[in-house]
Design a protein around this motif. Structure first.
Motif, PDB file in Angstrom:
ATOM      1  N   LEU A 142       0.859  -1.177   0.000  1.00 35.92           N
ATOM      2  CA  LEU A 142       0.000   0.000   0.000  1.00 35.92           C
ATOM      3  C   LEU A 142       0.895   1.227   0.000  1.00 35.92           C
ATOM      4  O   LEU A 142       1.903   1.273   0.715  1.00 35.92           O
ATOM      5  CB  LEU A 142      -0.922   0.007   1.219  1.00 35.92           C
ATOM      6  CG  LEU A 142      -1.894  -1.176   1.321  1.00 35.92           C
ATOM      7  CD1 LEU A 142      -2.715  -1.083   2.601  1.00 35.92           C
ATOM      8  CD2 LEU A 142      -2.809  -1.243   0.105  1.00 35.92           C
ATOM      9  N   PHE A 143       0.519   2.227  -0.778  1.00 35.97           N
ATOM     10  CA  PHE A 143       1.361   3.389  -1.030  1.00 35.97           C
ATOM     11  C   PHE A 143       0.532   4.654  -0.821  1.00 35.97           C
ATOM     12  O   PHE A 143       0.006   5.227  -1.775  1.00 35.97           O
ATOM     13  CB  PHE A 143       1.872   3.293  -2.480  1.00 35.97           C
ATOM     14  CG  PHE A 143       3.136   4.035  -2.793  1.00 35.97           C
ATOM     15  CD1 PHE A 143       4.378   3.537  -2.431  1.00 35.97           C
ATOM     16  CD2 PHE A 143       3.087   5.226  -3.515  1.00 35.97           C
ATOM     17  CE1 PHE A 143       5.556   4.207  -2.777  1.00 35.97           C
ATOM     18  CE2 PHE A 143       4.252   5.904  -3.860  1.00 35.97           C
ATOM     19  CZ  PHE A 143       5.491   5.394  -3.482  1.00 35.97           C
ATOM     20  N   PRO A 144       0.375   5.110   0.437  1.00 32.70           N
ATOM     21  CA  PRO A 144      -0.411   6.326   0.685  1.00 32.70           C
ATOM     22  C   PRO A 144       0.321   7.569   0.184  1.00 32.70           C
ATOM     23  O   PRO A 144       1.250   8.061   0.823  1.00 32.70           O
ATOM     24  CB  PRO A 144      -0.603   6.333   2.206  1.00 32.70           C
ATOM     25  CG  PRO A 144       0.423   5.413   2.753  1.00 32.70           C
ATOM     26  CD  PRO A 144       0.827   4.476   1.667  1.00 32.70           C
ATOM     27  N   LEU A 145      -0.099   8.041  -0.950  1.00 34.11           N
ATOM     28  CA  LEU A 145       0.627   9.079  -1.695  1.00 34.11           C
ATOM     29  C   LEU A 145       0.734  10.405  -0.939  1.00 34.11           C
ATOM     30  O   LEU A 145       1.662  11.169  -1.176  1.00 34.11           O
ATOM     31  CB  LEU A 145      -0.057   9.294  -3.045  1.00 34.11           C
ATOM     32  CG  LEU A 145       0.780   9.880  -4.170  1.00 34.11           C
ATOM     33  CD1 LEU A 145       1.975   8.986  -4.505  1.00 34.11           C
ATOM     34  CD2 LEU A 145      -0.077  10.099  -5.409  1.00 34.11           C
ATOM     35  N   ASP A 146      -0.189  10.652  -0.028  1.00 31.46           N
ATOM     36  CA  ASP A 146      -0.150  11.913   0.721  1.00 31.46           C
ATOM     37  C   ASP A 146       0.687  11.819   1.999  1.00 31.46           C
ATOM     38  O   ASP A 146       0.762  12.770   2.771  1.00 31.46           O
ATOM     39  CB  ASP A 146      -1.566  12.406   1.035  1.00 31.46           C
ATOM     40  CG  ASP A 146      -2.399  11.396   1.805  1.00 31.46           C
ATOM     41  OD1 ASP A 146      -1.963  10.229   1.961  1.00 31.46           O
ATOM     42  OD2 ASP A 146      -3.501  11.756   2.243  1.00 31.46           O
ATOM     43  N   ALA A 147       1.351  10.686   2.212  1.00 32.35           N
ATOM     44  CA  ALA A 147       2.236  10.510   3.367  1.00 32.35           C
ATOM     45  C   ALA A 147       3.688  10.399   2.907  1.00 32.35           C
ATOM     46  O   ALA A 147       4.482   9.620   3.435  1.00 32.35           O
ATOM     47  CB  ALA A 147       1.833   9.282   4.181  1.00 32.35           C
ATOM     48  N   MET A 148       4.015  11.185   1.881  1.00 34.92           N
ATOM     49  CA  MET A 148       5.376  11.208   1.336  1.00 34.92           C
ATOM     50  C   MET A 148       5.540  12.478   0.517  1.00 34.92           C
ATOM     51  O   MET A 148       4.568  13.167   0.217  1.00 34.92           O
ATOM     52  CB  MET A 148       5.642   9.962   0.487  1.00 34.92           C
ATOM     53  CG  MET A 148       4.684   9.744  -0.654  1.00 34.92           C
ATOM     54  SD  MET A 148       4.912   8.124  -1.474  1.00 34.92           S
ATOM     55  CE  MET A 148       4.257   6.994  -0.259  1.00 34.92           C
ATOM     56  N   HIS A 149       6.766  12.787   0.155  1.00 33.25           N
ATOM     57  CA  HIS A 149       6.994  13.926  -0.734  1.00 33.25           C
ATOM     58  C   HIS A 149       8.265  13.710  -1.528  1.00 33.25           C
ATOM     59  O   HIS A 149       9.068  12.819  -1.244  1.00 33.25           O
ATOM     60  CB  HIS A 149       7.031  15.251   0.037  1.00 33.25           C
ATOM     61  CG  HIS A 149       8.291  15.502   0.818  1.00 33.25           C
ATOM     62  ND1 HIS A 149       9.458  15.969   0.242  1.00 33.25           N
ATOM     63  CD2 HIS A 149       8.559  15.376   2.140  1.00 33.25           C
ATOM     64  CE1 HIS A 149      10.386  16.104   1.167  1.00 33.25           C
ATOM     65  NE2 HIS A 149       9.874  15.754   2.331  1.00 33.25           N
ATOM     66  N   THR A 150       8.419  14.571  -2.561  1.00 34.32           N
ATOM     67  CA  THR A 150       9.640  14.555  -3.347  1.00 34.32           C
ATOM     68  C   THR A 150       9.974  15.979  -3.769  1.00 34.32           C
ATOM     69  O   THR A 150       9.390  16.933  -3.267  1.00 34.32           O
ATOM     70  CB  THR A 150       9.520  13.599  -4.550  1.00 34.32           C
ATOM     71  OG1 THR A 150      10.828  13.407  -5.110  1.00 34.32           O
ATOM     72  CG2 THR A 150       8.569  14.119  -5.609  1.00 34.32           C
ATOM     73  N   PHE A 151      10.922  16.115  -4.688  1.00 38.98           N
ATOM     74  CA  PHE A 151      11.431  17.413  -5.102  1.00 38.98           C
ATOM     75  C   PHE A 151      11.424  17.529  -6.625  1.00 38.98           C
ATOM     76  O   PHE A 151      11.464  16.517  -7.329  1.00 38.98           O
ATOM     77  CB  PHE A 151      12.874  17.596  -4.603  1.00 38.98           C
ATOM     78  CG  PHE A 151      13.017  17.451  -3.111  1.00 38.98           C
ATOM     79  CD1 PHE A 151      12.877  18.550  -2.280  1.00 38.98           C
ATOM     80  CD2 PHE A 151      13.284  16.213  -2.537  1.00 38.98           C
ATOM     81  CE1 PHE A 151      12.995  18.422  -0.901  1.00 38.98           C
ATOM     82  CE2 PHE A 151      13.397  16.066  -1.160  1.00 38.98           C
ATOM     83  CZ  PHE A 151      13.254  17.181  -0.334  1.00 38.98           C
ATOM     84  N   ASP A 152      11.400  18.766  -7.118  1.00 44.31           N
ATOM     85  CA  ASP A 152      11.568  18.986  -8.555  1.00 44.31           C
ATOM     86  C   ASP A 152      12.885  18.350  -8.990  1.00 44.31           C
ATOM     87  O   ASP A 152      13.848  18.294  -8.209  1.00 44.31           O
ATOM     88  CB  ASP A 152      11.629  20.485  -8.862  1.00 44.31           C
ATOM     89  CG  ASP A 152      10.334  21.229  -8.542  1.00 44.31           C
ATOM     90  OD1 ASP A 152       9.311  20.572  -8.265  1.00 44.31           O
ATOM     91  OD2 ASP A 152      10.360  22.467  -8.580  1.00 44.31           O
ATOM     92  N   LEU A 153      12.932  17.879 -10.243  1.00 43.32           N
ATOM     93  CA  LEU A 153      14.125  17.150 -10.683  1.00 43.32           C
ATOM     94  C   LEU A 153      14.424  17.418 -12.154  1.00 43.32           C
ATOM     95  O   LEU A 153      13.524  17.413 -12.994  1.00 43.32           O
ATOM     96  CB  LEU A 153      13.901  15.649 -10.467  1.00 43.32           C
ATOM     97  CG  LEU A 153      15.105  14.724 -10.622  1.00 43.32           C
ATOM     98  CD1 LEU A 153      16.180  15.008  -9.579  1.00 43.32           C
ATOM     99  CD2 LEU A 153      14.645  13.257 -10.518  1.00 43.32           C
ATOM    100  N   ALA A 154      15.701  17.647 -12.459  1.00 45.36           N
ATOM    101  CA  ALA A 154      16.157  17.791 -13.838  1.00 45.36           C
ATOM    102  C   ALA A 154      16.650  16.442 -14.341  1.00 45.36           C
ATOM    103  O   ALA A 154      17.239  15.668 -13.590  1.00 45.36           O
ATOM    104  CB  ALA A 154      17.280  18.814 -13.919  1.00 45.36           C
ATOM    105  N   GLY A 155      16.392  16.163 -15.613  1.00 46.33           N
ATOM    106  CA  GLY A 155      16.803  14.896 -16.203  1.00 46.33           C
ATOM    107  C   GLY A 155      17.601  15.113 -17.479  1.00 46.33           C
ATOM    108  O   GLY A 155      18.181  16.180 -17.679  1.00 46.33           O
ATOM    109  N   PRO A 156      17.614  14.135 -18.379  1.00 50.93           N
ATOM    110  CA  PRO A 156      18.388  14.254 -19.616  1.00 50.93           C
ATOM    111  C   PRO A 156      17.688  15.137 -20.648  1.00 50.93           C
ATOM    112  O   PRO A 156      16.508  15.461 -20.507  1.00 50.93           O
ATOM    113  CB  PRO A 156      18.444  12.797 -20.104  1.00 50.93           C
ATOM    114  CG  PRO A 156      17.155  12.206 -19.619  1.00 50.93           C
ATOM    115  CD  PRO A 156      16.913  12.855 -18.279  1.00 50.93           C
TER     116      PRO A 156
END
Length: 196
Positions: A142-156
């Motif tokens: 189970l992956f409660p999406l509102d109980a985590m965060h991330t950051f903006d990210l640059a890629g290729p």
């Protein structure tokens, strides 16, 4: 939503180093509040809790072992050791909590946990990697999406994605690919309380 009585809460990398400007702009300012709510319910109902800490060996990393950034945020640290159920600290130096010490898969099997709930930092990095491995190992993830965060990210190729776009992509990949069920904190809390 059915939450097993021995479902394990896996709290990934909720560390002070993620508060540094090094990472850039984050999403979901409610993540820590929702993580705290889930830890509280898990501890109150005697379910197993796994606290995962990323011990970076990279020079200059905000999560480097021995620095303040390596420490858990207060929202987690003040809850450690307070539950009635089994608890373990897993340390790792890669993305997946299943490649840490002690062996997470063995510990989960030892407490009879066939269902895991993943929360923490970052949504599209360690959380997603752990969820994919958990799904491959046969866990009901189970992956409660509102109980985590991330950051903006640059890629290729000059591409970049906002934290919100990355979160959405992770949710679609995990749920659509059947690695995990993407849910909300509220649904998990309700399921955990009603099953207790």
């Amino acid at each position: 939503m059915e939450i097993n009585e021995n479902a394990a809460l896996v709290v990934i990398d909720v560390q002070k180093g993620f508060e540094q400007e090094f990472w850039g702009r984050r999403d979901n300012p409610d993540a820590e509040r929702n993580i705290a709510a889930l830890i509280d319910v898990w501890q109150e109902t005697g379910r197993p809790v796994v606290f995962v800490r990323h011990d970076s060996s990279q020079k200059g990393s905000p999560l480097r072992t021995g620095t303040e950034g390596n420490e858990f945020k207060d929202v987690v640290e003040e809850r450690r050791g307070k539950g009635a159920g089994p608890e373990v600290l897993v340390t790792k130096s890669v993305n997946s909590a299943f490649y840490g010490e002690p062996d997470l898969d063995a510990w989960l099997k030892g407490v009879g946990a066939g269902q895991i709930v993943i929360v923490g930092i970052q949504t599209n990095m360690c959380n997603e990697t752990t969820a994919r491995m958990g799904g491959n190992l046969g866990y009901d993830v189970l992956f409660p999406l509102d109980a985590m965060h991330t950051f903006d990210l640059a890629g290729p190729f000059g591409w970049a994605q906002t934290a919100e776009e990355l979160t959405r992509a992770t949710a679609v990949s995990l749920h659509g690919g059947r690695f995990a069920r993407v849910v909300t904190t509220e649904d998990v809390v309700k399921g955990a309380v009603s099953a207790a």
